[in-house]
Enzyme design. Structure first.
Site, PDB file in Angstrom:
ATOM      1  N   MET A  30       0.846  -1.189   0.000  1.00  0.00           N
ATOM      2  CA  MET A  30       0.000   0.000   0.000  1.00  0.00           C
ATOM      3  C   MET A  30       0.886   1.244   0.000  1.00  0.00           C
ATOM      4  SD  MET A  30      -3.471  -0.932   2.028  1.00  0.00           S
ATOM      5  CE  MET A  30      -2.881  -0.701   3.673  1.00  0.00           C
ATOM      6  N   GLY A  31       2.127   1.088  -0.444  1.00  0.00           N
ATOM      7  CA  GLY A  31       3.024   2.241  -0.531  1.00  0.00           C
ATOM      8  C   GLY A  31       3.603   2.625   0.813  1.00  0.00           C
ATOM      9  N   ALA A  32       4.119   3.893   0.872  1.00  0.00           N
ATOM     10  CA  ALA A  32       4.877   4.350   2.055  1.00  0.00           C
ATOM     11  C   ALA A  32       5.932   3.298   2.377  1.00  0.00           C
ATOM     12  CB  ALA A  32       3.964   4.625   3.239  1.00  0.00           C
ATOM     13  N   HIS A  37       9.649  -3.545   3.120  1.00  0.00           N
ATOM     14  CA  HIS A  37       9.147  -3.769   1.751  1.00  0.00           C
ATOM     15  C   HIS A  37      10.322  -4.031   0.800  1.00  0.00           C
ATOM     16  CE1 HIS A  37       5.704  -1.067   3.134  1.00  0.00           C
ATOM     17  NE2 HIS A  37       5.080  -2.148   2.731  1.00  0.00           N
ATOM     18  N   GLN A  61     -10.299  -2.431   2.738  1.00  0.00           N
ATOM     19  CA  GLN A  61      -9.783  -3.118   3.926  1.00  0.00           C
ATOM     20  C   GLN A  61      -9.694  -2.197   5.146  1.00  0.00           C
ATOM     21  OE1 GLN A  61      -5.922  -4.019   1.831  1.00  0.00           O
ATOM     22  NE2 GLN A  61      -5.054  -3.751   3.878  1.00  0.00           N
ATOM     23  N   GLN A 155      -2.658 -11.915   8.323  1.00  0.00           N
ATOM     24  CA  GLN A 155      -2.908 -11.663   6.895  1.00  0.00           C
ATOM     25  C   GLN A 155      -2.226 -12.732   6.039  1.00  0.00           C
ATOM     26  OE1 GLN A 155      -2.785  -7.722   4.702  1.00  0.00           O
ATOM     27  NE2 GLN A 155      -0.671  -8.329   4.408  1.00  0.00           N
ATOM     28  N   SER A 187       6.788  -0.304   9.714  1.00  0.00           N
ATOM     29  CA  SER A 187       5.403  -0.222   9.242  1.00  0.00           C
ATOM     30  C   SER A 187       5.226   1.121   8.546  1.00  0.00           C
ATOM     31  CB  SER A 187       4.460  -0.296  10.446  1.00  0.00           C
ATOM     32  OG  SER A 187       3.179   0.164  10.089  1.00  0.00           O
ATOM     33  N   SER A 188       4.371   1.140   7.540  1.00  0.00           N
ATOM     34  CA  SER A 188       4.090   2.408   6.859  1.00  0.00           C
ATOM     35  C   SER A 188       3.489   3.407   7.841  1.00  0.00           C
ATOM     36  CB  SER A 188       3.125   2.177   5.703  1.00  0.00           C
ATOM     37  OG  SER A 188       3.671   1.208   4.845  1.00  0.00           O
ATOM     38  N   ARG A 189       2.777   2.894   8.849  1.00  0.00           N
ATOM     39  CA  ARG A 189       2.144   3.788   9.830  1.00  0.00           C
ATOM     40  C   ARG A 189       3.176   4.493  10.711  1.00  0.00           C
ATOM     41  NH1 ARG A 189      -2.025  -0.097   9.480  1.00  0.00           N
ATOM     42  NH2 ARG A 189      -4.027   0.909   9.045  1.00  0.00           N
TER      43      ARG A 189
HETATM   44  O1  PAF Z   1      -0.111  -5.626   3.808  1.00  0.00           O
HETATM   45  C1  PAF Z   1      -0.519  -4.724   3.035  1.00  0.00           C
HETATM   46  O2  PAF Z   1       0.152  -3.743   2.768  1.00  0.00           O
HETATM   47  C2  PAF Z   1      -1.900  -4.861   2.423  1.00  0.00           C
HETATM   48  O3  PAF Z   1      -2.783  -5.463   3.312  1.00  0.00           O
HETATM   49  C3  PAF Z   1      -1.896  -5.588   1.068  1.00  0.00           C
HETATM   50  C4  PAF Z   1      -1.448  -7.030   1.208  1.00  0.00           C
HETATM   51  C5  PAF Z   1      -0.990  -4.853   0.097  1.00  0.00           C
HETATM   52  C6  PAF Z   1      -3.305  -5.585   0.483  1.00  0.00           C
HETATM   53  O4  PAF Z   1      -3.792  -4.299   0.298  1.00  0.00           O
END
Ligand code: PAF
Length: 282
Positions: A30-32, A37, A61, A155, A187-189
């Site tokens: 989801m970027g960031a 990543h 989501q 997940q 984490s992106s957050r």
């Molecule tokens: O983990 C994430 O960043 C998201 O849940 C994913 C797997 C890209 C789905 O939007």
């Protein structure tokens, strides 16, 4: 580096540069982007001839509109970071319209109960949204291998379950959690944390490590009480849940069974920013 904003363009490019035997690695994001990543992308590069990274903040989501609105969107920075790993990556950064075609809703999934624990309990509909987007992305990219971080361990299990139930021909690979120097899971957050909060959030992993140590001699209940007490003393932090669960079924550990593998899961709010982490216990 090639960047595509529509599935038609992406699919026609992939068709022109691959054949039935080309190994395609896929890293959905989801970027960031952070180093966690980038480590997934590096792993994908080692095992595949082509690597696709998607960057898409998936609205279905999010169960909290504020969380969705505040989710960091940093496409240019993300592309620059991907370039530092390799110039050969294929980036897919679609619009909501390109993915959902005017119907931004989730499909409903049965993940054999995995969806009812922890994140599923506190974020209603979250895993239907994750299942919907990951299935759709798999249908578009048709990857050989797909890479997911173990920070979102629930997940990861849910994606594996979705793939098995829908007989999708992709190998789902879980990759280790990347941590800041102070132990905070990347984490992106984390981008939304102040420097002070980021430093103080080291307590999350520190507490998980203490929980792991205690679990060798104490019951799951006693360990949970220790974690609850620890966060009760921290006024900047609000513990949403701490759960020790079977690593395969995610059912809570009531009585320890030596034959089972357990994992601790935690979700904590720091100034309205929700952070999760996990640790293997045995
Ligand atoms: O983990 C994430 O960043 C998201 O849940 C994913 C797997 C890209 C789905 O939007």
């Amino acid at each position: 580096m090639r960047i595509f904003n529509t599935q038609n363009e992406l699919v026609s490019h992939l068709t022109s540069v691959s054949n039935a035997t080309t190994a395609i690695g896929f890293v959905p994001t989801m970027g960031a982007l952070h180093d966690g990543h980038l480590s997934l992308i590096q792993e994908a590069l080692l095992q595949n001839e082509l690597v696709v990274v998607s960057i898409f903040v998936n609205p279905t989501q999010f169960n909290n509109a504020e969380d969705l609105a505040k989710y960091p969107r940093t496409l240019e920075k993300d592309i620059a970071k991907i370039k530092t790993v390799s110039d050969s990556i294929i980036v897919y950064a679609p619009s909501v319209e390109d993915i959902y075609k005017g119907k931004t809703v989730s499909q409903h999934f049965d993940f054999d109960g995995l969806e009812n624990q922890m994140e599923g309990r506190f974020r209603p509909g979250h895993f239907d949204g994750v299942g919907t987007i990951v299935k759709r992305l798999f249908e578009i990219v048709k990857p050989t291998h797909a890479y997911f971080g173990e920070k979102d361990f629930q997940q990861l299990l849910i994606v594996k379950k979705m793939v098995a139930k829908n007989k999708i021909p992709v190998n789902v690979i879980g990759c280790p959690i990347f941590r800041e120097a102070n132990g905070l899971a990347m984490s992106s957050r984390n981008e939304r944390l102040s420097e002070k909060e980021r430093n103080e959030a080291a307590i999350i992993y520190k507490t998980l490590k203490e929980a792991k140590h205690l679990f060798a001699t104490k019951s799951a209940q006693e360990v949970a009480e220790f974690v609850t007490r620890t966060f009760a003393d921290q006024k900047e932090f609000e513990l949403e849940y701490f759960q020790i669960a079977d690593e395969t079924t995610l059912q809570p550990c009531i009585r320890k069974n030596k034959a089972k593998k357990y994992r601790a899961f935690i979700a904590v709010f720091v100034n309205n920013i929700r952070l999760i982490d996990t640790i293997s216990l045995n």
